[in-house]
Enzyme design. Structure first.
Site, PDB file in Angstrom:
ATOM      1  N   CYS A   1     -19.876  -1.993  34.537  1.00 58.92           N
ATOM      2  CA  CYS A   1     -20.576  -3.250  34.841  1.00 58.92           C
ATOM      3  C   CYS A   1     -20.111  -3.879  36.153  1.00 58.92           C
ATOM      4  O   CYS A   1     -20.929  -4.296  36.986  1.00 58.92           O
ATOM      5  CB  CYS A   1     -20.404  -4.236  33.683  1.00 58.92           C
ATOM      6  SG  CYS A   1     -18.695  -4.788  33.395  1.00 58.92           S
TER       7      CYS A   1
ATOM      8  N   HIS B   1     -17.275  -8.666  30.964  1.00 56.63           N
ATOM      9  CA  HIS B   1     -18.588  -8.146  31.360  1.00 56.63           C
ATOM     10  C   HIS B   1     -19.227  -9.034  32.427  1.00 56.63           C
ATOM     11  O   HIS B   1     -19.060 -10.260  32.408  1.00 56.63           O
ATOM     12  CB  HIS B   1     -19.525  -8.052  30.163  1.00 56.63           C
ATOM     13  CG  HIS B   1     -20.739  -7.213  30.425  1.00 56.63           C
ATOM     14  ND1 HIS B   1     -20.684  -5.866  30.690  1.00 56.63           N
ATOM     15  CD2 HIS B   1     -22.069  -7.545  30.451  1.00 56.63           C
ATOM     16  CE1 HIS B   1     -21.910  -5.382  30.868  1.00 56.63           C
ATOM     17  NE2 HIS B   1     -22.778  -6.411  30.742  1.00 56.63           N
TER      18      HIS B   1
ATOM     19  N   HIS C   1     -27.904  -4.999  34.367  1.00 58.13           N
ATOM     20  CA  HIS C   1     -26.461  -4.705  34.293  1.00 58.13           C
ATOM     21  C   HIS C   1     -26.238  -3.279  33.816  1.00 58.13           C
ATOM     22  O   HIS C   1     -27.117  -2.658  33.214  1.00 58.13           O
ATOM     23  CB  HIS C   1     -25.759  -5.699  33.360  1.00 58.13           C
ATOM     24  CG  HIS C   1     -26.293  -5.703  31.953  1.00 58.13           C
ATOM     25  ND1 HIS C   1     -25.505  -5.823  30.840  1.00 58.13           N
ATOM     26  CD2 HIS C   1     -27.572  -5.611  31.447  1.00 58.13           C
ATOM     27  CE1 HIS C   1     -26.237  -5.824  29.735  1.00 58.13           C
ATOM     28  NE2 HIS C   1     -27.505  -5.700  30.092  1.00 58.13           N
TER      29      HIS C   1
END
Length: 233
Positions: free
Chosen positions: A150, A197, A209
């Site tokens: 990510c 994240h 993402h």
């Protein structure tokens, strides 16, 4: 032998005396003729051979020669066809293997080679650029379009716009706090962060993402978790 008998008279007794003469020459000739006529057997051991032992050479007619030549030509042509088919099969097998290998090696980077470069530094340009990487695999620790996690994805995208936001999610939040503005009403192109994240807000309550190893880089709802939003452009 033949004999001729001739009667003779005896002066003393008055009796008839018979005499005979032999003709050997004539008898001998008869015997020779009989012998020659009887000698009619064929000497099979003769050096020149009898009719039975003659070997007549076998010759081919022109038609037989033509048929033989045609058969040989057809056999040669068939062999050449089989060899050509074998070579074609080998080439097809090699080509298929090569194509599969090339496809596998390029699948992870196909999006990278197909994406258009940013045309501005607006939030909308960030979103347009980031959306081109959908399908890139999730690779933990990766930072390129061949595979990323990510924070590797967000760092790569913002770098194309001249921003070095750091490698990890913690680094990127620190950069956003120092160089951006935290907002409660996000706009396309804003950095999204939560512990562990990060992603990019694209509008309409959605984000792009690098999600998980099973899903790769995708667009999904931003409401699945509570995020902080930072405007860094």
């Amino acid at each position: 032998m033949s004999a001729f008998l001739a009667p003779t008279a005896s002066a003393d007794s008055g009796k008839v005396v018979t005499s005979s003469r032999s003709f050997k020459g004539q008898q001998s000739r008869y015997a020779s003729l009989l012998k020659e006529s009887a000698a009619t057997s064929v000497d099979h051991d003769s050096s020149w051979g009898g009719v039975e032992s003659l070997e007549v050479p076998q010759t081919e007619s022109q038609a037989e020669k033509d048929a033989k030549a045609q058969a040989e030509a057809e056999a040669q042509a068939q062999q050449e066809r089989e060899q050509a088919a074998s070579r074609s099969t080998e080439r097809e097998s090699t080509s298929a293997s090569s194509s599969t290998s090339e496809s596998a090696s390029s699948s992870s980077s196909s999006n990278a080679t197909a994406v258009a470069a940013p045309t501005s530094t607006s939030g909308a340009a960030v979103v347009s650029y980031a959306l081109q990487f959908q399908g890139v695999p999730y690779v933990y620790g990766g930072t390129t379009p061949s595979g990323w996690d990510c924070s590797g994805f967000t760092s790569y995208v913002y770098r194309q716009f001249g921003l070095e936001i750091g490698r990890t999610d913690a680094d990127q939040r620190a950069y956003a706090v120092a160089h951006g503005v935290k907002v409660t009403n996000p706009e396309p192109g804003d950095l999204m962060w939560k512990s562990g994240h990060v992603g990019i807000y694209i509008g309409g309550g959605q984000m792009v993402h690098a999600s998980t190893p099973s899903t790769g880089t995708i667009v999904s709802s931003a409401s699945y978790a509570t995020f902080e939003y930072y405007r860094i452009l």
